[in-house]
Design a protein around this motif. Structure first.
Motif, PDB file in Angstrom:
ATOM      1  N   ALA A  59       0.849  -1.197   0.000  1.00  0.00           N
ATOM      2  CA  ALA A  59       0.000   0.000   0.000  1.00  0.00           C
ATOM      3  C   ALA A  59       0.877   1.236   0.000  1.00  0.00           C
ATOM      4  O   ALA A  59       1.994   1.223   0.540  1.00  0.00           O
ATOM      5  N   LYS A  60       0.381   2.286  -0.608  1.00  0.00           N
ATOM      6  CA  LYS A  60       1.097   3.573  -0.589  1.00  0.00           C
ATOM      7  C   LYS A  60       0.088   4.706  -0.517  1.00  0.00           C
ATOM      8  O   LYS A  60      -1.045   4.597  -1.006  1.00  0.00           O
ATOM      9  N   VAL A  61       0.502   5.796   0.109  1.00  0.00           N
ATOM     10  CA  VAL A  61      -0.361   6.961   0.263  1.00  0.00           C
ATOM     11  C   VAL A  61      -0.332   7.788  -1.016  1.00  0.00           C
ATOM     12  O   VAL A  61       0.739   8.144  -1.517  1.00  0.00           O
ATOM     13  N   ILE A  62      -1.521   8.087  -1.529  1.00  0.00           N
ATOM     14  CA  ILE A  62      -1.630   8.949  -2.703  1.00  0.00           C
ATOM     15  C   ILE A  62      -1.700  10.409  -2.264  1.00  0.00           C
ATOM     16  O   ILE A  62      -1.079  11.285  -2.860  1.00  0.00           O
ATOM     17  N   SER A  63      -2.459  10.657  -1.206  1.00  0.00           N
ATOM     18  CA  SER A  63      -2.563  12.025  -0.684  1.00  0.00           C
ATOM     19  C   SER A  63      -3.121  11.983   0.730  1.00  0.00           C
ATOM     20  O   SER A  63      -3.780  11.025   1.138  1.00  0.00           O
ATOM     21  N   GLN A  64      -2.825  13.048   1.501  1.00  0.00           N
ATOM     22  CA  GLN A  64      -3.433  13.283   2.804  1.00  0.00           C
ATOM     23  C   GLN A  64      -3.840  14.748   2.849  1.00  0.00           C
ATOM     24  O   GLN A  64      -3.015  15.630   2.586  1.00  0.00           O
ATOM     25  N   GLU A  65      -5.106  15.001   3.185  1.00  0.00           N
ATOM     26  CA  GLU A  65      -5.589  16.378   3.195  1.00  0.00           C
ATOM     27  C   GLU A  65      -6.676  16.579   4.234  1.00  0.00           C
ATOM     28  O   GLU A  65      -7.356  15.632   4.637  1.00  0.00           O
ATOM     29  N   GLU A  66      -6.796  17.814   4.662  1.00  0.00           N
ATOM     30  CA  GLU A  66      -7.812  18.181   5.649  1.00  0.00           C
ATOM     31  C   GLU A  66      -9.130  18.494   4.933  1.00  0.00           C
ATOM     32  O   GLU A  66      -9.162  19.189   3.925  1.00  0.00           O
ATOM     33  N   LYS A  67     -10.226  17.956   5.491  1.00  0.00           N
ATOM     34  CA  LYS A  67     -11.555  18.256   4.988  1.00  0.00           C
ATOM     35  C   LYS A  67     -12.464  18.493   6.185  1.00  0.00           C
ATOM     36  O   LYS A  67     -12.640  17.598   7.019  1.00  0.00           O
ATOM     37  N   ASN A  68     -13.005  19.703   6.272  1.00  0.00           N
ATOM     38  CA  ASN A  68     -13.900  20.051   7.382  1.00  0.00           C
ATOM     39  C   ASN A  68     -13.276  19.755   8.737  1.00  0.00           C
ATOM     40  O   ASN A  68     -13.907  19.225   9.651  1.00  0.00           O
ATOM     41  N   GLY A  69     -11.986  20.075   8.847  1.00  0.00           N
ATOM     42  CA  GLY A  69     -11.304  19.914  10.118  1.00  0.00           C
ATOM     43  C   GLY A  69     -10.816  18.515  10.418  1.00  0.00           C
ATOM     44  O   GLY A  69     -10.308  18.257  11.516  1.00  0.00           O
ATOM     45  N   VAL A 121      -3.684  -6.036  10.610  1.00  0.00           N
ATOM     46  CA  VAL A 121      -2.460  -5.260  10.722  1.00  0.00           C
ATOM     47  C   VAL A 121      -2.792  -3.793  10.513  1.00  0.00           C
ATOM     48  O   VAL A 121      -3.523  -3.448   9.583  1.00  0.00           O
ATOM     49  N   TYR A 122      -2.283  -2.922  11.374  1.00  0.00           N
ATOM     50  CA  TYR A 122      -2.556  -1.503  11.170  1.00  0.00           C
ATOM     51  C   TYR A 122      -1.274  -0.698  11.269  1.00  0.00           C
ATOM     52  O   TYR A 122      -0.341  -1.056  11.971  1.00  0.00           O
ATOM     53  N   ARG A 123      -1.251   0.404  10.510  1.00  0.00           N
ATOM     54  CA  ARG A 123      -0.099   1.305  10.520  1.00  0.00           C
ATOM     55  C   ARG A 123      -0.582   2.741  10.398  1.00  0.00           C
ATOM     56  O   ARG A 123      -1.631   3.024   9.829  1.00  0.00           O
ATOM     57  N   LYS A 124       0.226   3.646  10.912  1.00  0.00           N
ATOM     58  CA  LYS A 124       0.006   5.073  10.708  1.00  0.00           C
ATOM     59  C   LYS A 124       0.698   5.417   9.398  1.00  0.00           C
ATOM     60  O   LYS A 124       1.924   5.359   9.299  1.00  0.00           O
ATOM     61  N   LEU A 125      -0.093   5.741   8.378  1.00  0.00           N
ATOM     62  CA  LEU A 125       0.437   5.897   7.034  1.00  0.00           C
ATOM     63  C   LEU A 125       0.964   7.311   6.781  1.00  0.00           C
ATOM     64  O   LEU A 125       0.375   8.307   7.221  1.00  0.00           O
ATOM     65  N   ARG A 126       2.063   7.370   6.028  1.00  0.00           N
ATOM     66  CA  ARG A 126       2.680   8.638   5.675  1.00  0.00           C
ATOM     67  C   ARG A 126       3.040   8.645   4.190  1.00  0.00           C
ATOM     68  O   ARG A 126       3.430   7.608   3.642  1.00  0.00           O
ATOM     69  N   PRO A 127       2.928   9.795   3.527  1.00  0.00           N
ATOM     70  CA  PRO A 127       3.353   9.878   2.126  1.00  0.00           C
ATOM     71  C   PRO A 127       4.854   9.620   2.009  1.00  0.00           C
ATOM     72  O   PRO A 127       5.619   9.845   2.946  1.00  0.00           O
ATOM     73  N   GLY A 128       5.273   9.126   0.848  1.00  0.00           N
ATOM     74  CA  GLY A 128       6.690   8.889   0.614  1.00  0.00           C
ATOM     75  C   GLY A 128       7.176   7.528   1.041  1.00  0.00           C
ATOM     76  O   GLY A 128       8.367   7.221   0.895  1.00  0.00           O
ATOM     77  N   THR A 148       8.234  -1.471   5.866  1.00  0.00           N
ATOM     78  CA  THR A 148       8.222  -0.122   5.291  1.00  0.00           C
ATOM     79  C   THR A 148       9.488   0.141   4.488  1.00  0.00           C
ATOM     80  O   THR A 148      10.598  -0.060   4.991  1.00  0.00           O
ATOM     81  N   VAL A 149       9.308   0.623   3.242  1.00  0.00           N
ATOM     82  CA  VAL A 149      10.434   0.961   2.389  1.00  0.00           C
ATOM     83  C   VAL A 149      10.162   2.317   1.743  1.00  0.00           C
ATOM     84  O   VAL A 149       9.007   2.717   1.569  1.00  0.00           O
ATOM     85  N   PRO A 150      11.212   3.067   1.376  1.00  0.00           N
ATOM     86  CA  PRO A 150      11.007   4.371   0.716  1.00  0.00           C
ATOM     87  C   PRO A 150      10.371   4.195  -0.655  1.00  0.00           C
ATOM     88  O   PRO A 150      10.614   3.214  -1.365  1.00  0.00           O
ATOM     89  N   ASP A 151       9.530   5.158  -1.030  1.00  0.00           N
ATOM     90  CA  ASP A 151       8.915   5.167  -2.348  1.00  0.00           C
ATOM     91  C   ASP A 151       9.877   5.864  -3.298  1.00  0.00           C
ATOM     92  O   ASP A 151       9.898   7.089  -3.394  1.00  0.00           O
ATOM     93  N   LEU A 152      10.689   5.095  -3.995  1.00  0.00           N
ATOM     94  CA  LEU A 152      11.713   5.661  -4.877  1.00  0.00           C
ATOM     95  C   LEU A 152      11.127   6.173  -6.171  1.00  0.00           C
ATOM     96  O   LEU A 152      10.155   5.630  -6.671  1.00  0.00           O
TER      97      LEU A 152
END
Length: 224
Positions: free
Chosen positions: A61-71, A196-203, A220-224
């Motif tokens: 899995a990889k993060v495409i985006s993280q954004e705030e919506k309505n707080g 299995v759960y993780r706190k996901l981060r971009p990159g 976890t590995v870097p997204d090259l």
């Protein structure tokens, strides 16, 4: 209505009920017998299970985006399932947007005991069930694979069986997971792996692997 007519009516109703019970009971018996035969007496199925190899990577899995919506923070992620014999080959891709940044990945592990496998030796299937966030109940999670259907990574697993037998196998596997007694009867052990759960981060890319004991864990590995 006379007492004789009433007695006749009651006998007719009882007879009809017995006939219906026989029909439905017979259908249930033969349906169960068919599933039993599939697991116990089907040489091609046992050979297919014997051909399963140990899998150490079952997706990422990889993060495409993280954004705030309505707080609130929302994470959009892409989940990829890889082929059994080629880690570089993608067999399924899903995209989800989940509230928060902690995401759970839920897999079902089905292991077959020695008697079910031709030539002995344990074999296993690894089936992805769903994805859900920490603000969701697991039952509200988003499905990865469709229950009762062949998972993408096992699309060719039962090629030598008739289509109806393939469909019966996958429906039985998904359903038997909730019926321990039936599992024992078919020499199968199904375990819902702890999600299995993780706190996901971009990159970063979260590669899901299977230990020899059948535990799912992310690497976890870097997204090259």
């Amino acid at each position: 209505m006379s007492s004789n007519s009433g007695a006749v009516f009651i006998r007719v109703v009882i007879l009809l009920l017995l006939v219906l019970a026989g029909i439905f009971g017979g259908a249930l018996f033969y349906g169960t017998k068919t599933v039993h035969d599939l697991f116990e007496n089907n040489r091609k199925l046992k050979q297919a299970i014997a051909n399963l190899t140990h899998a150490d990577q079952i997706g990422y899995a990889k993060v495409i985006s993280q954004e705030e919506k309505n707080g609130a923070l929302y994470t959009t992620l892409r989940f990829v399932e890889t082929a059994r014999d080629n880690k570089q080959e993608t067999v399924l891709t899903r995209q989800y947007t989940i509230k928060g940044d902690v995401v759970h990945f839920d897999a079902l592990i089905v292991t077959f005991n020695d008697q079910m496998v031709m030539g002995g030796g344990k074999r296993a299937l690894y089936l992805w069930r769903r994805v859900y966030g920490e603000h969701m109940a697991p039952s509200e999670g988003y499905p990865i694979e469709a229950a009762s259907r062949a998972p993408a990574r096992y699309a060719d697993f039962l090629d030598k069986l008739p289509v109806d037998a393939q469909e019966m196998f996958w429906e039985a596997v998904w359903n038997l997971a909730n019926d321990p007694d039936a599992l024992k009867a078919h020499d199968i052990k199904a375990i819902y792996g702890n999600a299995v759960y993780r706190k996901l981060r971009p990159g970063l890319i979260y590669v899901f692997k299977i230990s020899p004991q059948g535990h799912v864990y992310p690497e976890t590995v870097p997204d090259l």
